[in-house]
Design a protein around this motif. Structure first.
Motif, PDB file in Angstrom:
ATOM      1  N   MET A 188      -7.762   0.420  -7.428  1.00  0.00           N
ATOM      2  CA  MET A 188      -6.936  -0.488  -6.629  1.00  0.00           C
ATOM      3  C   MET A 188      -7.167  -0.209  -5.148  1.00  0.00           C
ATOM      4  SD  MET A 188      -4.026  -0.527  -4.711  1.00  0.00           S
ATOM      5  CE  MET A 188      -3.172   0.979  -5.125  1.00  0.00           C
ATOM      6  N   ALA A 189      -7.139   1.089  -4.795  1.00  0.00           N
ATOM      7  CA  ALA A 189      -7.278   1.479  -3.380  1.00  0.00           C
ATOM      8  C   ALA A 189      -8.592   0.978  -2.802  1.00  0.00           C
ATOM      9  CB  ALA A 189      -7.189   3.002  -3.256  1.00  0.00           C
ATOM     10  N   GLN A 190      -9.647   1.170  -3.544  1.00  0.00           N
ATOM     11  CA  GLN A 190     -10.954   0.783  -3.010  1.00  0.00           C
ATOM     12  C   GLN A 190     -11.060  -0.734  -2.823  1.00  0.00           C
ATOM     13  OE1 GLN A 190     -14.461   2.693  -4.545  1.00  0.00           O
ATOM     14  NE2 GLN A 190     -15.755   1.425  -3.223  1.00  0.00           N
ATOM     15  N   ALA A 191     -10.490  -1.492  -3.755  1.00  0.00           N
ATOM     16  CA  ALA A 191     -10.517  -2.955  -3.622  1.00  0.00           C
ATOM     17  C   ALA A 191      -9.783  -3.387  -2.354  1.00  0.00           C
ATOM     18  CB  ALA A 191      -9.885  -3.605  -4.851  1.00  0.00           C
ATOM     19  N   VAL A 192      -8.647  -2.745  -2.082  1.00  0.00           N
ATOM     20  CA  VAL A 192      -7.867  -3.053  -0.879  1.00  0.00           C
ATOM     21  C   VAL A 192      -8.674  -2.693   0.367  1.00  0.00           C
ATOM     22  CG1 VAL A 192      -5.825  -2.346   0.452  1.00  0.00           C
ATOM     23  CG2 VAL A 192      -5.618  -2.771  -2.016  1.00  0.00           C
ATOM     24  N   ASN A 193      -9.189  -1.480   0.379  1.00  0.00           N
ATOM     25  CA  ASN A 193      -9.879  -0.962   1.560  1.00  0.00           C
ATOM     26  C   ASN A 193     -11.161  -1.752   1.856  1.00  0.00           C
ATOM     27  OD1 ASN A 193     -10.623   0.655   3.705  1.00  0.00           O
ATOM     28  ND2 ASN A 193     -10.049   2.542   2.661  1.00  0.00           N
ATOM     29  N   ASP A 194     -11.927  -2.040   0.809  1.00  0.00           N
ATOM     30  CA  ASP A 194     -13.192  -2.759   1.003  1.00  0.00           C
ATOM     31  C   ASP A 194     -12.952  -4.112   1.674  1.00  0.00           C
ATOM     32  OD1 ASP A 194     -14.527  -0.678  -0.164  1.00  0.00           O
ATOM     33  OD2 ASP A 194     -15.037  -1.732  -2.034  1.00  0.00           O
ATOM     34  N   ASP A 219       7.022   9.548  -7.490  1.00  0.00           N
ATOM     35  CA  ASP A 219       5.586   9.742  -7.640  1.00  0.00           C
ATOM     36  C   ASP A 219       5.038   8.539  -8.397  1.00  0.00           C
ATOM     37  OD1 ASP A 219       5.423  12.110  -6.340  1.00  0.00           O
ATOM     38  OD2 ASP A 219       5.640  13.332  -8.159  1.00  0.00           O
ATOM     39  N   PRO A 220       3.783   8.203  -8.254  1.00  0.00           N
ATOM     40  CA  PRO A 220       2.815   8.839  -7.370  1.00  0.00           C
ATOM     41  C   PRO A 220       2.879   8.270  -5.958  1.00  0.00           C
ATOM     42  CG  PRO A 220       1.752   7.074  -8.573  1.00  0.00           C
ATOM     43  CD  PRO A 220       3.186   7.099  -9.031  1.00  0.00           C
ATOM     44  N   TRP A 221       2.303   8.986  -5.028  1.00  0.00           N
ATOM     45  CA  TRP A 221       2.049   8.418  -3.712  1.00  0.00           C
ATOM     46  C   TRP A 221       0.833   7.490  -3.876  1.00  0.00           C
ATOM     47  CZ3 TRP A 221      -1.908   8.542   0.030  1.00  0.00           C
ATOM     48  CH2 TRP A 221      -1.528   8.061   1.283  1.00  0.00           C
ATOM     49  N   VAL A 222       0.896   6.301  -3.290  1.00  0.00           N
ATOM     50  CA  VAL A 222      -0.152   5.306  -3.522  1.00  0.00           C
ATOM     51  C   VAL A 222      -0.872   4.982  -2.208  1.00  0.00           C
ATOM     52  CG1 VAL A 222      -0.635   2.970  -4.385  1.00  0.00           C
ATOM     53  CG2 VAL A 222       1.180   4.331  -5.439  1.00  0.00           C
ATOM     54  N   GLY A 223      -2.020   5.600  -2.018  1.00  0.00           N
ATOM     55  CA  GLY A 223      -2.807   5.363  -0.795  1.00  0.00           C
ATOM     56  C   GLY A 223      -3.881   4.309  -1.025  1.00  0.00           C
ATOM     57  N   TYR A 224      -4.601   3.982   0.052  1.00  0.00           N
ATOM     58  CA  TYR A 224      -5.631   2.934  -0.020  1.00  0.00           C
ATOM     59  C   TYR A 224      -6.972   3.441   0.493  1.00  0.00           C
ATOM     60  CZ  TYR A 224      -1.200   0.885  -0.589  1.00  0.00           C
ATOM     61  OH  TYR A 224       0.063   0.679  -1.041  1.00  0.00           O
ATOM     62  N   ILE A 225      -7.103   4.743   0.506  1.00  0.00           N
ATOM     63  CA  ILE A 225      -8.323   5.361   1.013  1.00  0.00           C
ATOM     64  C   ILE A 225      -9.168   5.865  -0.161  1.00  0.00           C
ATOM     65  CG2 ILE A 225      -9.198   7.270   2.474  1.00  0.00           C
ATOM     66  CD1 ILE A 225      -7.720   4.918   3.953  1.00  0.00           C
ATOM     67  N   GLY A 226      -8.524   6.090  -1.289  1.00  0.00           N
ATOM     68  CA  GLY A 226      -9.187   6.658  -2.460  1.00  0.00           C
ATOM     69  C   GLY A 226     -10.324   5.779  -2.971  1.00  0.00           C
ATOM     70  N   PHE A 240       4.922   0.886  -9.653  1.00  0.00           N
ATOM     71  CA  PHE A 240       4.661   1.362  -8.294  1.00  0.00           C
ATOM     72  C   PHE A 240       4.468   0.183  -7.344  1.00  0.00           C
ATOM     73  CE2 PHE A 240       0.639   1.203 -10.592  1.00  0.00           C
ATOM     74  CZ  PHE A 240      -0.191   0.523  -9.713  1.00  0.00           C
ATOM     75  N   THR A 241       4.425   0.491  -6.065  1.00  0.00           N
ATOM     76  CA  THR A 241       4.240  -0.568  -5.075  1.00  0.00           C
ATOM     77  C   THR A 241       2.802  -0.555  -4.558  1.00  0.00           C
ATOM     78  OG1 THR A 241       4.796   0.753  -3.116  1.00  0.00           O
ATOM     79  CG2 THR A 241       6.635  -0.285  -4.297  1.00  0.00           C
ATOM     80  N   ILE A 242       2.335  -1.743  -4.181  1.00  0.00           N
ATOM     81  CA  ILE A 242       1.075  -1.881  -3.433  1.00  0.00           C
ATOM     82  C   ILE A 242       1.501  -2.437  -2.084  1.00  0.00           C
ATOM     83  CG2 ILE A 242      -1.196  -2.964  -3.334  1.00  0.00           C
ATOM     84  CD1 ILE A 242      -1.130  -3.304  -6.350  1.00  0.00           C
ATOM     85  N   GLU A 243       1.302  -1.679  -1.033  1.00  0.00           N
ATOM     86  CA  GLU A 243       1.822  -2.091   0.275  1.00  0.00           C
ATOM     87  C   GLU A 243       0.951  -1.586   1.426  1.00  0.00           C
ATOM     88  OE1 GLU A 243       5.471  -0.114   1.511  1.00  0.00           O
ATOM     89  OE2 GLU A 243       5.578   0.968  -0.380  1.00  0.00           O
ATOM     90  N   PRO A 244      -0.304  -2.015   1.451  1.00  0.00           N
ATOM     91  CA  PRO A 244      -1.181  -1.533   2.518  1.00  0.00           C
ATOM     92  C   PRO A 244      -0.763  -2.047   3.895  1.00  0.00           C
ATOM     93  CG  PRO A 244      -2.218  -3.350   1.356  1.00  0.00           C
ATOM     94  CD  PRO A 244      -0.968  -3.026   0.593  1.00  0.00           C
ATOM     95  N   MET A 245      -0.878  -1.176   4.869  1.00  0.00           N
ATOM     96  CA  MET A 245      -0.680  -1.568   6.266  1.00  0.00           C
ATOM     97  C   MET A 245      -2.066  -1.742   6.858  1.00  0.00           C
ATOM     98  SD  MET A 245       2.280   1.153   6.650  1.00  0.00           S
ATOM     99  CE  MET A 245       2.621   1.292   4.896  1.00  0.00           C
ATOM    100  N   VAL A 246      -2.383  -2.957   7.272  1.00  0.00           N
ATOM    101  CA  VAL A 246      -3.725  -3.280   7.748  1.00  0.00           C
ATOM    102  C   VAL A 246      -3.678  -3.506   9.265  1.00  0.00           C
ATOM    103  CG1 VAL A 246      -5.653  -4.889   7.520  1.00  0.00           C
ATOM    104  CG2 VAL A 246      -4.288  -4.294   5.507  1.00  0.00           C
ATOM    105  N   ASN A 247      -4.468  -2.726   9.984  1.00  0.00           N
ATOM    106  CA  ASN A 247      -4.497  -2.812  11.447  1.00  0.00           C
ATOM    107  C   ASN A 247      -5.688  -3.645  11.909  1.00  0.00           C
ATOM    108  OD1 ASN A 247      -2.360  -1.069  11.296  1.00  0.00           O
ATOM    109  ND2 ASN A 247      -3.398   0.680  12.257  1.00  0.00           N
ATOM    110  N   MET A 248      -5.451  -4.452  12.930  1.00  0.00           N
ATOM    111  CA  MET A 248      -6.538  -5.264  13.489  1.00  0.00           C
ATOM    112  C   MET A 248      -7.590  -4.358  14.132  1.00  0.00           C
ATOM    113  SD  MET A 248      -6.266  -8.458  16.125  1.00  0.00           S
ATOM    114  CE  MET A 248      -5.266  -9.529  15.116  1.00  0.00           C
ATOM    115  N   GLY A 249      -7.134  -3.245  14.706  1.00  0.00           N
ATOM    116  CA  GLY A 249      -8.050  -2.328  15.376  1.00  0.00           C
ATOM    117  C   GLY A 249      -8.189  -1.007  14.639  1.00  0.00           C
ATOM    118  N   ARG A 250      -7.903   0.073  15.358  1.00  0.00           N
ATOM    119  CA  ARG A 250      -8.062   1.417  14.804  1.00  0.00           C
ATOM    120  C   ARG A 250      -6.926   1.743  13.826  1.00  0.00           C
ATOM    121  NH1 ARG A 250     -11.875   3.921  14.420  1.00  0.00           N
ATOM    122  NH2 ARG A 250     -10.782   5.912  14.602  1.00  0.00           N
ATOM    123  N   PRO A 251      -7.165   2.662  12.888  1.00  0.00           N
ATOM    124  CA  PRO A 251      -6.108   3.002  11.918  1.00  0.00           C
ATOM    125  C   PRO A 251      -5.011   3.912  12.484  1.00  0.00           C
ATOM    126  CG  PRO A 251      -8.092   4.289  11.483  1.00  0.00           C
ATOM    127  CD  PRO A 251      -8.451   3.323  12.586  1.00  0.00           C
TER     128      PRO A 251
END
Ligand code: MF3
Ligand code: CO
Length: 290
Positions: A188-194, A219-226, A240-251
């Motif tokens: 899930m994380a990789q799909a979000v991040n990509d 638990d679990p902690w759900v990141g988007y970097i994995g 669990f929740t899926i809640e990525p914070m997406v920045n226009m610029g730097r993270p």
């Protein structure tokens, strides 16, 4: 793993014999664990009764966000959003989870433009044309927790910001498509991040989603970097929740040192977030709140 006889009642509380209930499930988890994978504890597996409770909580959560969607407009303050959320939640017989949570002073988080999350509603924050805002609603109903958030565009918003809001929503959808039993949270994380990266955006690393249902944050902690094939194995009954914070610029981000809550982008560029709460089912997933 706890020792339990084949004919003993299952640990899940179904009343069925273990061998007819979660025995194959436990064997499957055990095989993942032996391979070195991170597996959920039994405590993270919701019973059908608990899922039903979370669904009822989520129905209120969704209705409160629908109310916000119908009333949000240019010229109102975020304090008014807080009042709507408080009133609509209480009217439904529920409790706004943020209120007094670890000292949080309001019933909802309202995060505008370069605010990443945990914005505190205030009569001083008036929505103006061109703003993008995340409204994050969390609900307790009969002891069950639900949590979701949406973005709103106020009046005419720049193409750049509109795209950020849309792509972030797509990130959640693509992440959700990866949610199925015996996959990994990293899928899930990789799909979000990509998808964020492909659009030139970055994802906040320090804050993520979480298990949710019997408590606000489980638990679990759900990141988007994995990466795909890493992080916790997804098993039926997990919520669990899926809640990525997406920045226009730097993270990079920082926390407001006056209120101790509100998170901002370091570079001052906008950030967007959508949040859904999802149940892993026997054959895929069910979105509980959105
Ligand atoms: N609703 C947030 C989440 O998605 C948590 C907010 S904590 C609060 O996890 F105290 F700020 F409300
Ligand atoms: Co959340």
């Amino acid at each position: 793993m706890e020792l339990i006889g084949r004919n003993d009642p299952c640990w899940c509380g179904s009343g069925h014999k273990y061998k007819k209930c979660h025995m194959a499930f436990d064997e499957k988890l055990e095989s993942f664990r032996r391979k070195g994978c991170i597996v959920p504890s039994h405590k993270l597996i919701k019973t059908p009764e608990q899922v039903e409770g979370i669904r009822r909580s989520a129905a209120i959560n969704i209705a409160v966000l629908d109310y916000v969607a119908q009333h949000i407009r240019e010229g109102i303050s975020t304090e008014e959003i807080d009042q709507w959320v408080y009133q609509e939640t209480i009217k439904a017989g529920a409790i706004p989870a943020p209120l007094n949570y670890e000292g949080f002073p309001k019933s909802v988080c309202t995060s505008i433009n370069e605010q990443v999350c945990h914005g505190i509603p205030s009569p001083k924050d008036i929505l103006k044309e061109g703003d993008i805002i995340n409204v994050d609603v969390s609900t307790i109903y009969q002891g069950y927790f639900s949590d979701s958030s949406r973005m709103f565009c106020i009046g005419k918003v720049s193409e750049e910001k509109k795209k950020l809001v849309e792509v972030t929503k797509e990130c959640v959808k693509l992440g959700l498509e990866q949610v199925k039993p015996w996959g990994f949270l990293g899928d899930m994380a990789q799909a979000v991040n990509d998808h964020a990266k492909a659009n030139g955006y970055s994802i906040v690393r320090e804050i993520g989603g979480h298990g949710c249902g019997l408590e606000f944050h489980e638990d679990p902690w759900v990141g988007y970097i994995g990466k795909r094939g890493t992080e916790m194995v997804m098993a039926p009954g997990m919520v669990f929740t899926i809640e990525p914070m997406v920045n226009m610029g730097r993270p990079d981000i920082f926390v407001d040192d006056e209120n101790g809550w509100t998170v901002y982008t370091d570079d001052g560029l906008p950030s967007a977030q959508w949040e859904i709460q999802v149940l892993v089912t026997e054959d895929g997933h069910e979105v509980l709140s959105y």
